[in-house]
Design a protein around this motif. Structure first.
Motif, PDB file in Angstrom:
ATOM      1  N   SER A  33       3.755 -25.416   8.562  1.00 46.69           N
ATOM      2  CA  SER A  33       4.593 -24.259   8.889  1.00 46.69           C
ATOM      3  C   SER A  33       5.605 -23.968   7.793  1.00 46.69           C
ATOM      4  O   SER A  33       5.821 -22.809   7.422  1.00 46.69           O
ATOM      5  CB  SER A  33       5.339 -24.497  10.201  1.00 46.69           C
ATOM      6  OG  SER A  33       4.432 -24.570  11.267  1.00 46.69           O
ATOM      7  N   ARG A  34       6.229 -25.012   7.260  1.00 46.05           N
ATOM      8  CA  ARG A  34       7.250 -24.825   6.219  1.00 46.05           C
ATOM      9  C   ARG A  34       6.645 -24.223   4.948  1.00 46.05           C
ATOM     10  O   ARG A  34       7.252 -23.365   4.318  1.00 46.05           O
ATOM     11  CB  ARG A  34       7.951 -26.141   5.876  1.00 46.05           C
ATOM     12  CG  ARG A  34       8.732 -26.758   6.998  1.00 46.05           C
ATOM     13  CD  ARG A  34       9.889 -25.865   7.438  1.00 46.05           C
ATOM     14  NE  ARG A  34      10.660 -26.473   8.490  1.00 46.05           N
ATOM     15  CZ  ARG A  34      10.479 -26.275   9.782  1.00 46.05           C
ATOM     16  NH1 ARG A  34       9.523 -25.477  10.203  1.00 46.05           N
ATOM     17  NH2 ARG A  34      11.252 -26.852  10.670  1.00 46.05           N
ATOM     18  N   VAL A  35       5.469 -24.677   4.572  1.00 45.24           N
ATOM     19  CA  VAL A  35       4.823 -24.121   3.385  1.00 45.24           C
ATOM     20  C   VAL A  35       4.486 -22.653   3.627  1.00 45.24           C
ATOM     21  O   VAL A  35       4.711 -21.804   2.763  1.00 45.24           O
ATOM     22  CB  VAL A  35       3.564 -24.936   3.001  1.00 45.24           C
ATOM     23  CG1 VAL A  35       2.732 -24.193   1.961  1.00 45.24           C
ATOM     24  CG2 VAL A  35       3.967 -26.302   2.474  1.00 45.24           C
ATOM     25  N   LEU A  40       4.632 -19.775  -0.425  1.00 43.80           N
ATOM     26  CA  LEU A  40       4.156 -20.376  -1.665  1.00 43.80           C
ATOM     27  C   LEU A  40       2.743 -19.944  -2.034  1.00 43.80           C
ATOM     28  O   LEU A  40       2.167 -20.444  -2.987  1.00 43.80           O
ATOM     29  CB  LEU A  40       4.229 -21.902  -1.567  1.00 43.80           C
ATOM     30  CG  LEU A  40       5.637 -22.472  -1.387  1.00 43.80           C
ATOM     31  CD1 LEU A  40       5.573 -23.975  -1.224  1.00 43.80           C
ATOM     32  CD2 LEU A  40       6.526 -22.089  -2.550  1.00 43.80           C
ATOM     33  N   GLY A  41       2.207 -19.068  -1.273  1.00 44.15           N
ATOM     34  CA  GLY A  41       0.886 -18.545  -1.604  1.00 44.15           C
ATOM     35  C   GLY A  41      -0.201 -19.143  -0.738  1.00 44.15           C
ATOM     36  O   GLY A  41      -0.033 -20.178  -0.097  1.00 44.15           O
ATOM     37  N   ARG A  46      -3.328 -23.330   2.132  1.00 40.34           N
ATOM     38  CA  ARG A  46      -4.643 -23.904   2.428  1.00 40.34           C
ATOM     39  C   ARG A  46      -4.652 -25.407   2.116  1.00 40.34           C
ATOM     40  O   ARG A  46      -5.173 -26.200   2.890  1.00 40.34           O
ATOM     41  CB  ARG A  46      -5.726 -23.170   1.639  1.00 40.34           C
ATOM     42  CG  ARG A  46      -7.140 -23.565   2.044  1.00 40.34           C
ATOM     43  CD  ARG A  46      -8.218 -22.697   1.396  1.00 40.34           C
ATOM     44  NE  ARG A  46      -8.075 -22.552  -0.050  1.00 40.34           N
ATOM     45  CZ  ARG A  46      -7.668 -21.445  -0.670  1.00 40.34           C
ATOM     46  NH1 ARG A  46      -7.361 -20.367   0.026  1.00 40.34           N
ATOM     47  NH2 ARG A  46      -7.576 -21.395  -1.977  1.00 40.34           N
ATOM     48  N   MET A  47      -4.053 -25.777   0.998  1.00 35.26           N
ATOM     49  CA  MET A  47      -3.981 -27.206   0.639  1.00 35.26           C
ATOM     50  C   MET A  47      -3.190 -27.986   1.683  1.00 35.26           C
ATOM     51  O   MET A  47      -3.581 -29.085   2.084  1.00 35.26           O
ATOM     52  CB  MET A  47      -3.343 -27.388  -0.742  1.00 35.26           C
ATOM     53  CG  MET A  47      -4.245 -26.983  -1.884  1.00 35.26           C
ATOM     54  SD  MET A  47      -3.449 -27.093  -3.501  1.00 35.26           S
ATOM     55  CE  MET A  47      -2.748 -28.707  -3.471  1.00 35.26           C
TER      56      MET A  47
END
Length: 75
Positions: A33-35, A40-41, A46-47
């Protein structure tokens, strides 16, 4: 009785494993959730989602192996 003590110990261990599994899953979900919120794209999202999925699978495998040793492919 001895069976009662064994059963209580197994239940306590299961509870501890479940708590650890829940904590790992919550951390994985929070990181995902934070990413996503940080923008950050798509690649980073996905990563992170792949990592979260791997952590969840590992947590399931650890709990499963602890309570069903025959699932362990190394034996």
């Amino acid at each position: 009785t001895s069976d009662g003590v064994k059963r209580a110990a197994a239940e306590a261990a299961q509870s501890g494993f479940d708590a650890a599994k829940d904590a790992a899953m919550s951390a994985a979900d929070a990181a995902t959730s934070r990413v996503a919120e940080a923008g950050l794209g798509e690649h980073a999202s996905r990563m992170t989602q792949n990592l979260a999925d791997s952590l969840k699978t590992a947590a399931d495998d650890v709990v499963g192996a602890a309570f069903n040793p025959s699932r362990n492919s190394n034996t």
